[in-house]
Design an enzyme around this catalytic site. Structure first.
Site, mmCIF file in Angstrom:
data_model
loop_
_atom_site.group_PDB
_atom_site.id
_atom_site.type_symbol
_atom_site.label_atom_id
_atom_site.label_comp_id
_atom_site.label_asym_id
_atom_site.label_seq_id
_atom_site.Cartn_x
_atom_site.Cartn_y
_atom_site.Cartn_z
ATOM 1 N N ASP A 98 -4.235 10.077 -9.714
ATOM 2 C CA ASP A 98 -4.865 9.713 -8.449
ATOM 3 C C ASP A 98 -4.940 8.197 -8.342
ATOM 4 O O ASP A 98 -5.314 7.514 -9.295
ATOM 5 C CB ASP A 98 -6.289 10.302 -8.384
ATOM 6 C CG ASP A 98 -6.496 11.119 -7.122
ATOM 7 O OD1 ASP A 98 -6.268 10.569 -6.038
ATOM 8 O OD2 ASP A 98 -6.886 12.291 -7.221
ATOM 9 N N ASP A 199 -5.182 8.307 -2.518
ATOM 10 C CA ASP A 199 -6.396 8.710 -1.819
ATOM 11 C C ASP A 199 -6.547 7.927 -0.509
ATOM 12 O O ASP A 199 -6.447 6.696 -0.502
ATOM 13 C CB ASP A 199 -7.591 8.443 -2.736
ATOM 14 C CG ASP A 199 -8.893 8.990 -2.200
ATOM 15 O OD1 ASP A 199 -9.020 10.227 -2.117
ATOM 16 O OD2 ASP A 199 -9.774 8.179 -1.860
ATOM 17 N N GLU A 256 -2.524 10.856 0.828
ATOM 18 C CA GLU A 256 -3.547 11.608 1.560
ATOM 19 C C GLU A 256 -3.822 10.840 2.843
ATOM 20 O O GLU A 256 -4.263 9.694 2.805
ATOM 21 C CB GLU A 256 -4.830 11.733 0.728
ATOM 22 C CG GLU A 256 -5.885 12.558 1.446
ATOM 23 C CD GLU A 256 -7.296 12.365 0.888
ATOM 24 O OE1 GLU A 256 -8.100 13.307 1.004
ATOM 25 O OE2 GLU A 256 -7.595 11.280 0.367
ATOM 26 N N HIS A 330 -9.518 19.775 -4.177
ATOM 27 C CA HIS A 330 -10.906 19.521 -4.590
ATOM 28 C C HIS A 330 -11.842 19.266 -3.412
ATOM 29 O O HIS A 330 -13.062 19.271 -3.588
ATOM 30 C CB HIS A 330 -10.944 18.321 -5.546
ATOM 31 C CG HIS A 330 -10.484 17.054 -4.896
ATOM 32 N ND1 HIS A 330 -9.159 16.826 -4.581
ATOM 33 C CD2 HIS A 330 -11.164 15.961 -4.484
ATOM 34 C CE1 HIS A 330 -9.060 15.641 -4.003
ATOM 35 N NE2 HIS A 330 -10.255 15.094 -3.934
ATOM 36 N N ASP A 331 -11.288 19.032 -2.228
ATOM 37 C CA ASP A 331 -12.107 18.760 -1.036
ATOM 38 C C ASP A 331 -12.197 19.954 -0.089
ATOM 39 O O ASP A 331 -12.893 19.880 0.928
ATOM 40 C CB ASP A 331 -11.525 17.583 -0.246
ATOM 41 C CG ASP A 331 -11.825 16.236 -0.884
ATOM 42 O OD1 ASP A 331 -12.824 16.136 -1.624
ATOM 43 O OD2 ASP A 331 -11.058 15.282 -0.643
#
Length: 560
Positions: A98, A199, A256, A330-331
């Protein structure tokens, strides 16, 4: 389009805090991941995407980084990380880390220095402004609620934070910041990392002047996302990043990008532009919320909306860009609870949803536990939840709504749905830890766990394993063109993939009832092969007219 190794790949996301705890402190760690690499390899995936393991005070579970070159103590040491990477590579898998560079933690050395004075060398690493007429510099609302501005009494100015107040945004206008990021990326790439998931990377360019957002209802804070999503210099920054860093390594990148459209994605992912390989779109994740509402204002998913959206992305990027395919991360809440039926048809709907996604064009992403059909959780008390977004929303919402109504939204959409510990077996705490888990385990772990799945040849796990192996056996799954069928049907999601003289036809029933499937008379074939199915089906059964059972999925390969 030229073939790239990541187009054939399948990615598995690990959220390390919740994956596997090796030392009994209740928190997943790097040695815990090493213990389970054979399990991940058995599934057949090619790339592991690891959510942040960098040093962090954990205001947002590791997405607030205080040192990009150190490993968080809770997860282990750099030596543990290096051992993990070597073990991943030994099994012919790759590692995607990440990259969180829209913001840092407020405990990062850069920010600690930046706070000290307006002429500190690190001051311009962040975005500072004086107040305006006794209030914040503008009226933008943070993603986590409240203002995007935090007043700092040391220098009597405000700093910008799109997320938590402990996540100050970096100033990408500052060339020194960009060079710091590039050097940090090289540090990890030189250690052998094979790529980055970036991210909220399309937030890094903000509009000049940071003006107030339109506010017709005269609210205190309003969404300013038009001023910081896909900003004016975003393509310059990404192209520079590619030239300075990525061009020198054989890696994969996924950005993302909330708020990115198909048109944006074509610019971000076109090979000749040299920005990123693929992006995560959020549009299909917003289809079960009320129009103009927040993600918490839920409504039932309309299948025609989902088909229209996914088809738009498939057609829009066809032969020009590349899609990333995902239901979970994860979100996001667990898809079998969200778009399937996690009660009577948990197995069937989990397999159907996997089929529908994995047969599309793009790189599929599997989130830990998805491959065994893990579900959403409904904790009794808000005190049992840990996610900052969920807690902030609850505290705001209960002022005007009944607490139980707010909890129902959390049960459906809260991020902790994805973060409950991985369910390995039916022992205490699902075999995740011998200690007290940082977040409670989903009570259904006695039935839903890896050990049970591996013993059952018809389990969701082996179904995912077969989907992945089919992708490696049939070029049409990677390269075939997509075309939607049954556009207006509210039960059937069906599409074709075509490549050379072959066609795939995917049939999926998104409902608790039986439904009639009729093959369009424009589809003509000489032979057919049943590739995968989640109910017993006879190979010789005709497909011109057939009944699809609740949550049934079938994929046929048709040859002329």
């Amino acid at each position: 389009m030229k073939s790239n190794w990541w187009k054939d790949a399948v990615v598995y996301q690990i959220y390390p805090r919740s994956f596997n705890d090796s030392n009994g402190d209740g928190i997943g760690d790097l040695q815990g991941i090493i213990e389970k690499l054979n399990y991940i390899k058995k599934l057949g995936v090619d790339i592991i995407w690891l959510s942040p393991v960098y040093e962090s005070p954990n205001d947002d579970n590791g997405y607030d980084i205080s040192d990009y070159r150190k490993i968080m103590n809770e997860f282990g040491t750099m030596r543990d990380w290096e051992e993990m990477l070597a073990e991943i590579h030994k099994r012919d898998m790759k590692l995607m880390m990440d990259l969180v560079v829209n913001h840092t933690s407020d405990e990062h050395h850069w920010f600690q220095e930046a706070r000290k004075s307006k002429d500190n060398p690190y001051r311009d690493y962040y975005i500072w402004r004086p107040g305006k007429e006794g209030r914040e510099p503008n009226n933008w609302e943070s993603v986590f609620g409240g203002s995007v501005w935090q007043y700092d009494s040391l220098t009597s100015e405000y700093y910008l934070h799109i997320f938590s107040r402990k996540q100050p945004d970096l100033n990408w206008e500052n060339e020194k910041v960009r060079q710091e990021v590039y050097e940090m990326m090289k540090f990890w790439l030189d250690k052998g990392v094979n790529g980055f998931r970036m991210d909220v990377i399309n937030f890094i360019s903000k509009i000049e002047g940071l003006p107030d957002a339109p506010n017709p209802e005269n609210k205190q804070y309003v969404s300013g996302e038009k001023f910081f999503i896909n900003g004016p210099k975003i393509h310059d920054y990404l192209q520079e990043l590619h030239k300075e860093v990525l061009a020198n390594y054989e890696v994969v990148t996924v950005g993302e990008m909330p708020g990115a459209t198909v048109e944006d994605a074509l610019l971000y992912t076109a090979e000749d532009r040299k920005e990123v390989d693929m992006i995560f779109t959020f549009e299909h994740m917003d289809l079960d919320k009320q129009k103009d509402g927040s993600k918490w204002d839920i409504k039932p998913l309309k299948l025609t909306d989902l088909k229209e959206n996914l088809s738009k992305w498939q057609k829009g990027l066809q032969n020009k860009g590349w899609n990333s395919l995902y239901w979970n991360n994860h979100d996001q809440p667990r898809v079998v609870s969200r778009f399937g039926n996690d009660k009577e048809y948990r197995m069937e709907s989990a397999k159907m949803l996997a089929t529908c996604l994995h047969m599309m064009k793009g790189t599929p992403y599997i989130y830990q536990g998805e491959e065994i059909g893990m579900t959403n959780v409904a904790f009794h008390s808000i005190d049992e939840y840990k996610d900052i977004e969920t807690l902030n929303m609850y505290n705001e919402a209960v002022r005007i709504n009944h607490p139980q109504q707010v909890m129902e939204s959390i049960y459906a959409k809260g991020r902790d749905n994805a973060r409950t510990p991985m369910q390995w077996d039916d022992s205490k705490n699902a075999g995740f830890t011998t200690g007290e888990p940082w977040l409670k385990v989903n009570p259904n772990y006695k039935e839903v766990n890896v050990e049970t799945a591996l013993k059952d040849p018809n389990s969701i796990f082996y179904y995912y394993q077969k989907l992945i192996s089919l992708r490696k056996e049939h070029e049409i799954i990677v390269h075939g063109d997509f075309s939607l069928l049954y556009e207006y049907d509210e039960q059937i999601f069906s599409y074709t993939r075509t490549y050379q003289n072959e066609m795939l036809i995917v049939m999926a029933n998104f409902s608790d009832g039986e439904t009639l499937f009729e093959l369009p008379n424009t589809i003509i074939y000489e032979t057919k092969q049943l590739l995968i199915h989640n109910y017993d089906v006879r190979e010789e059964e005709k497909i011109e007219v057939c009944i699809l059972r609740p949550w049934e999925a079938r994929v046929y390969k048709l040859i002329n």
